[in-house]
Scaffold this active site. Structure first.
Site, PDB file in Angstrom:
ATOM      1  N   LYS A 167       0.804  -1.321  -0.089  1.00 29.05           N
ATOM      2  CA  LYS A 167      -0.048   0.054   0.035  1.00 29.05           C
ATOM      3  C   LYS A 167       1.121   1.176   0.271  1.00 29.05           C
ATOM      4  O   LYS A 167       1.329   1.856   1.161  1.00 29.05           O
ATOM      5  CB  LYS A 167      -0.957   0.073   1.095  1.00 29.05           C
ATOM      6  CG  LYS A 167      -2.050   1.009   0.984  1.00 29.05           C
ATOM      7  CD  LYS A 167      -2.626   1.767   2.262  1.00 29.05           C
ATOM      8  CE  LYS A 167      -1.847   2.695   2.795  1.00 29.05           C
ATOM      9  NZ  LYS A 167      -1.611   4.017   1.842  1.00 29.05           N
ATOM     10  N   GLU A 219      10.105   1.255  10.017  1.00 29.26           N
ATOM     11  CA  GLU A 219      11.149   2.132   9.951  1.00 29.26           C
ATOM     12  C   GLU A 219      10.490   3.442  10.193  1.00 29.26           C
ATOM     13  O   GLU A 219       9.731   3.674   9.455  1.00 29.26           O
ATOM     14  CB  GLU A 219      11.958   1.939   8.825  1.00 29.26           C
ATOM     15  CG  GLU A 219      13.534   2.551   8.682  1.00 29.26           C
ATOM     16  CD  GLU A 219      13.177   3.731   7.714  1.00 29.26           C
ATOM     17  OE1 GLU A 219      13.278   4.801   8.334  1.00 29.26           O
ATOM     18  OE2 GLU A 219      13.156   3.576   6.433  1.00 29.26           O
ATOM     19  N   CYS A 266      14.200  10.382   6.165  1.00 26.23           N
ATOM     20  CA  CYS A 266      14.222  10.168   7.410  1.00 26.23           C
ATOM     21  C   CYS A 266      15.553   9.947   8.054  1.00 26.23           C
ATOM     22  O   CYS A 266      15.914  10.277   9.439  1.00 26.23           O
ATOM     23  CB  CYS A 266      13.609   8.528   7.694  1.00 26.23           C
ATOM     24  SG  CYS A 266      14.056   7.326   6.736  1.00 26.23           S
ATOM     25  N   GLU A 295      10.889  15.721  14.735  1.00 26.70           N
ATOM     26  CA  GLU A 295      11.017  15.668  13.243  1.00 26.70           C
ATOM     27  C   GLU A 295      10.411  16.522  12.367  1.00 26.70           C
ATOM     28  O   GLU A 295       9.137  16.466  12.505  1.00 26.70           O
ATOM     29  CB  GLU A 295      10.700  14.346  12.863  1.00 26.70           C
ATOM     30  CG  GLU A 295      11.180  13.908  11.379  1.00 26.70           C
ATOM     31  CD  GLU A 295      10.764  12.526  10.792  1.00 26.70           C
ATOM     32  OE1 GLU A 295       9.593  12.026  11.075  1.00 26.70           O
ATOM     33  OE2 GLU A 295      11.681  11.744  10.391  1.00 26.70           O
TER      34      GLU A 295
HETATM   35  O1  TXE Z   1       3.081   9.543   7.452  1.00 25.53           O
HETATM   36  P1  TXE Z   1       2.234   8.320   8.084  1.00 25.53           P
HETATM   37  P2  TXE Z   1       2.443  11.064   6.817  1.00 25.53           P
HETATM   38  C1  TXE Z   1       6.944  11.383   9.079  1.00 25.53           C
HETATM   39  C2  TXE Z   1       7.441  12.743   8.690  1.00 25.53           C
HETATM   40  C3  TXE Z   1       6.040  13.262   8.104  1.00 25.53           C
HETATM   41  C4  TXE Z   1       5.016  12.545   9.015  1.00 25.53           C
HETATM   42  C5  TXE Z   1       3.583  12.487   8.427  1.00 25.53           C
HETATM   43  O2  TXE Z   1       7.679  13.452   9.922  1.00 25.53           O
HETATM   44  O3  TXE Z   1       5.935  14.904   8.375  1.00 25.53           O
HETATM   45  O4  TXE Z   1       5.584  11.576   9.482  1.00 25.53           O
HETATM   46  O5  TXE Z   1       3.596  11.852   7.175  1.00 25.53           O
HETATM   47  C6  TXE Z   1       0.075   4.817   6.136  1.00 25.53           C
HETATM   48  N1  TXE Z   1      -2.514   2.122   9.426  1.00 25.53           N
HETATM   49  N2  TXE Z   1       7.318  10.446   7.928  1.00 25.53           N
HETATM   50  O6  TXE Z   1       1.138  11.568   7.379  1.00 25.53           O
HETATM   51  O7  TXE Z   1       0.828   8.652   8.347  1.00 25.53           O
HETATM   52  C7  TXE Z   1      -0.239   5.944   5.166  1.00 25.53           C
HETATM   53  O8  TXE Z   1      -1.253   5.803   4.233  1.00 25.53           O
HETATM   54  C8  TXE Z   1      -1.952   1.616   8.600  1.00 25.53           C
HETATM   55  C9  TXE Z   1       8.717   9.836   8.088  1.00 25.53           C
HETATM   56  O9  TXE Z   1       2.382  10.907   5.426  1.00 25.53           O
HETATM   57  O10 TXE Z   1       2.960   7.567   8.864  1.00 25.53           O
HETATM   58  C10 TXE Z   1       1.075   5.796   4.313  1.00 25.53           C
HETATM   59  O11 TXE Z   1       1.236   4.928   3.355  1.00 25.53           O
HETATM   60  N3  TXE Z   1      -1.330   2.408   7.485  1.00 25.53           N
HETATM   61  C11 TXE Z   1       8.786   8.772   7.239  1.00 25.53           C
HETATM   62  C12 TXE Z   1       2.048   5.464   5.322  1.00 25.53           C
HETATM   63  O12 TXE Z   1       1.115   4.900   6.626  1.00 25.53           O
HETATM   64  C13 TXE Z   1      -1.498   3.824   7.837  1.00 25.53           C
HETATM   65  C14 TXE Z   1       8.226   8.806   6.018  1.00 25.53           C
HETATM   66  C15 TXE Z   1       2.971   6.580   5.827  1.00 25.53           C
HETATM   67  O13 TXE Z   1       2.047   7.486   6.527  1.00 25.53           O
HETATM   68  C16 TXE Z   1      -2.008   4.228   8.785  1.00 25.53           C
HETATM   69  C17 TXE Z   1       6.906   9.526   5.847  1.00 25.53           C
HETATM   70  C18 TXE Z   1      -2.782   3.193   9.708  1.00 25.53           C
HETATM   71  N4  TXE Z   1      -3.671   3.768  10.650  1.00 25.53           N
HETATM   72  C19 TXE Z   1       6.640  10.132   6.953  1.00 25.53           C
HETATM   73  N5  TXE Z   1      -2.137   5.664   8.812  1.00 25.53           N
HETATM   74  C20 TXE Z   1      10.207   8.069   7.179  1.00 25.53           C
HETATM   75  N6  TXE Z   1      10.451   7.396   8.013  1.00 25.53           N
HETATM   76  O14 TXE Z   1      10.894   7.851   6.148  1.00 25.53           O
HETATM   77  C21 TXE Z   1      -1.337   5.954   7.996  1.00 25.53           C
HETATM   78  N7  TXE Z   1      -1.024   4.808   7.185  1.00 25.53           N
END
Ligand code: TXE
Length: 480
Positions: free
Chosen positions: A177, A252, A286, A382
């Site tokens: 996904k 991660e 990240c 972050e």
């Molecule tokens: O992340 P989410 P978001 C951090 C970064 C960013 C913040 C928010 O600080 O500003 O997170 O980003 C899926 N059950 N990183 O909102 O929500 C979602 O659809 C299952 C760091 O985009 O964590 C997407 O595919 N899945 C980071 C994925 O999770 C769920 C990279 C990431 O979304 C879900 C991205 C749920 N309940 C953001 N809710 C890194 N470590 O590189 C969301 N998703």
């Protein structure tokens, strides 16, 4: 109105609409316009994808195919990706404003992920344990089952490939996904999987939002492994959800990487990597070196050179070959990063360069801030954007203390020409990866993951094998 591109789900090798026909808009953040639509996955769509992958695992050929045949099939997918490099890169550049040259580099790394894990499983060995009791035991690494992979928007293709490649190489079937912000390149990858002849259900793509689509995947008790990259907050939900059916998770999560520059560093090298570490991909990494610590005696000189290098980055259209830096990936993310910059100024931080663009674009210019208190939110949290907070230190002990004073622990960097100091400090830093005099260099055999709020588990090489397989011990009696 021009025809919008469409990205559906891939189920059993076929691209389909959602069961209820719902779609959502996909944005081009540089142009600030909708350029495509994607299928909006519901819980029912997630269940359909899991059912397909379950069938492919329980009844299909893939887990039972020899390791050589499986490697061949994955290399074929890698060949197709390589041939479509420009198309895959175009989708990521359009979808999240990644400079096109960097997007092509990401495709190359994604291709390598597939090739590496195909070969790694093909050539792997188990272990034999001779026993004095007249038995011997050997280990086997059988596939775990159905893998749910949930990936983020900052490296849309690369992060997905990093999960899919080891999952399918080890004989699992996989549902990916992608982030709702960046469904395009992963959907094309799913199409290429079908073209490469992967059996139906081995690589399904589920588009849609975190909830309901992602949440339905992690909660499904027919899923055997969950691998997730995203925010620390969401990671906790994912882990709790997978725990309801005891599926192991690999997480991660976020980071606030420390970058230590000692007075004996090669300053040209340190400035080059300090810029790469926080401004590449507009800081949406990240692993970003978002907290920079510079030793007192070189502080002013280093900061001046760092600021000059940041100001020299060409900001613009991701498809312009001169562009090194473009807009943030979405309006939502632009708002988040901008609010941290505003807050930093309000809290007394000195904005040495950068700031939020005022032309209506979703650009936050390469931003360097010093003078923030150690408990200020922009210093501790972050930001995930092109914002570097800088601080000074006087001794090695102080540098290590400052670097480790965080909830995160994904990575750290240090710059010094003193060999003993390099080893000492690397050993004392609380982080999953430490780069000495460099950044972002990876060998896929090595462990990758984070400490504390940065994650759970490690992937890479044999660490991926441990996660994506069910290791088994076979004990044999030897007749005397
Ligand atoms: O992340 P989410 P978001 C951090 C970064 C960013 C913040 C928010 O600080 O500003 O997170 O980003 C899926 N059950 N990183 O909102 O929500 C979602 O659809 C299952 C760091 O985009 O964590 C997407 O595919 N899945 C980071 C994925 O999770 C769920 C990279 C990431 O979304 C879900 C991205 C749920 N309940 C953001 N809710 C890194 N470590 O590189 C969301 N998703």
């Amino acid at each position: 109105m021009s025809e919008l591109e469409f990205f559906g789900h891939i189920v059993d090798g076929v691209e389909v609409e959602s069961l209820d026909g719902t779609r959502f808009d996909v944005w081009n953040p540089w142009k600030r316009e909708v350029w495509a639509q994607a299928a909006e996955g519901s819980a029912a769509d997630a269940a359909r994808a899991v059912e397909s992958s379950r069938r492919a695992f329980d009844e299909g050929d893939w887990p039972r195919l020899g390791r050589v045949e499986r490697a061949k099939a994955i290399h074929k997918l890698a060949d197709l990706m390589e041939a479509r490099t420009d198309d895959l890169a175009r989708l990521d550049s359009t979808n999240m404003a990644k400079p096109f040259e960097q997007a092509k580099h990401d495709v190359a790394r994604s291709v390598w992920n597939f090739r590496f894990f195909a070969d790694h499983q093909r050539d792997h060995c188990g272990e034999v344990y001779p026993m004095d009791s007249g038995h011997h035991t050997y280990s086997e690494f059988g596939p775990a089952g159905v893998v749910a992979a949930i990936s983020p928007w900052n490296f849309p293709l690369m992060m997905a490939s990093w999960k899919i490649a080891p999952a399918i190489a080890w004989g699992n079937t996989c549902i990916i996904k992608p982030s709702e912000d960046t469904p395009a390149s992963v959907t094309l990858l799913g199409r290429l999987g079908a073209e490469a002849g992967l059996p139906p259900g081995v690589l399904n793509v589920l588009n849609g939002h975190g909830a309901p689509a992602g949440a339905a995947l992690t909660a499904d008790d027919r899923v055997d492994r969950v691998t997730f990259t995203g925010s620390s907050v969401t990671g906790k939900y994912v882990m709790a959800s997978a725990a309801t059916h005891l599926a192991p998770v690999s997480l991660e999560l976020g980071g606030k990487g420390a970058n230590l520059v000692f007075e004996d560093a090669d300053l040209d090298n340190a400035v080059y990597w300090a810029v790469e570490a926080i401004f590449r991909n507009a800081g949406q990494i990240c692993l970003a070196g978002s907290r920079l610590f510079v030793q007192d005696s070189i502080y002013d000189e280093f900061l001046a050179r760092f600021v000059a290098a940041a100001e020299a980055l060409t900001i613009g259209d991701p498809f312009d070959p001169a562009t090194r830096f473009s807009s943030l990936a979405s309006r939502r993310h632009f708002d988040k990063v901008s609010s941290y910059v505003t807050q930093a100024a309000e809290l007394g931080g000195r904005i040495r360069t950068g700031g939020v663009a005022t032309d209506g674009s979703w650009v936050v210019r390469p931003t360097i801030i010093d003078g923030l208190a150690l408990d200020a939110a922009p210093y501790c949290e972050e930001i995930f954007g092109p914002v570097c907070v800088v601080n000074r230190f006087s001794t090695e002990e102080e540098a290590v203390h400052l670097a480790n004073d965080t909830r995160y622990g994904l990575n750290a960097m240090l710059f010094t020409e003193n060999l003993s100091r390099a080893h000492r400090v690397a050993s004392n830093l609380r982080a999953g990866t430490v780069w000495v005099n460099c950044f972002f260099i990876r060998d896929l055999r090595t462990p990758f993951g984070g400490v504390g709020d940065s994650g759970v588990g490690r992937e890479g090489g044999n660490f991926s094998r441990e996660f994506f397989t069910e290791p088994k011990a076979v004990v044999m009696q030897i007749r005397r």
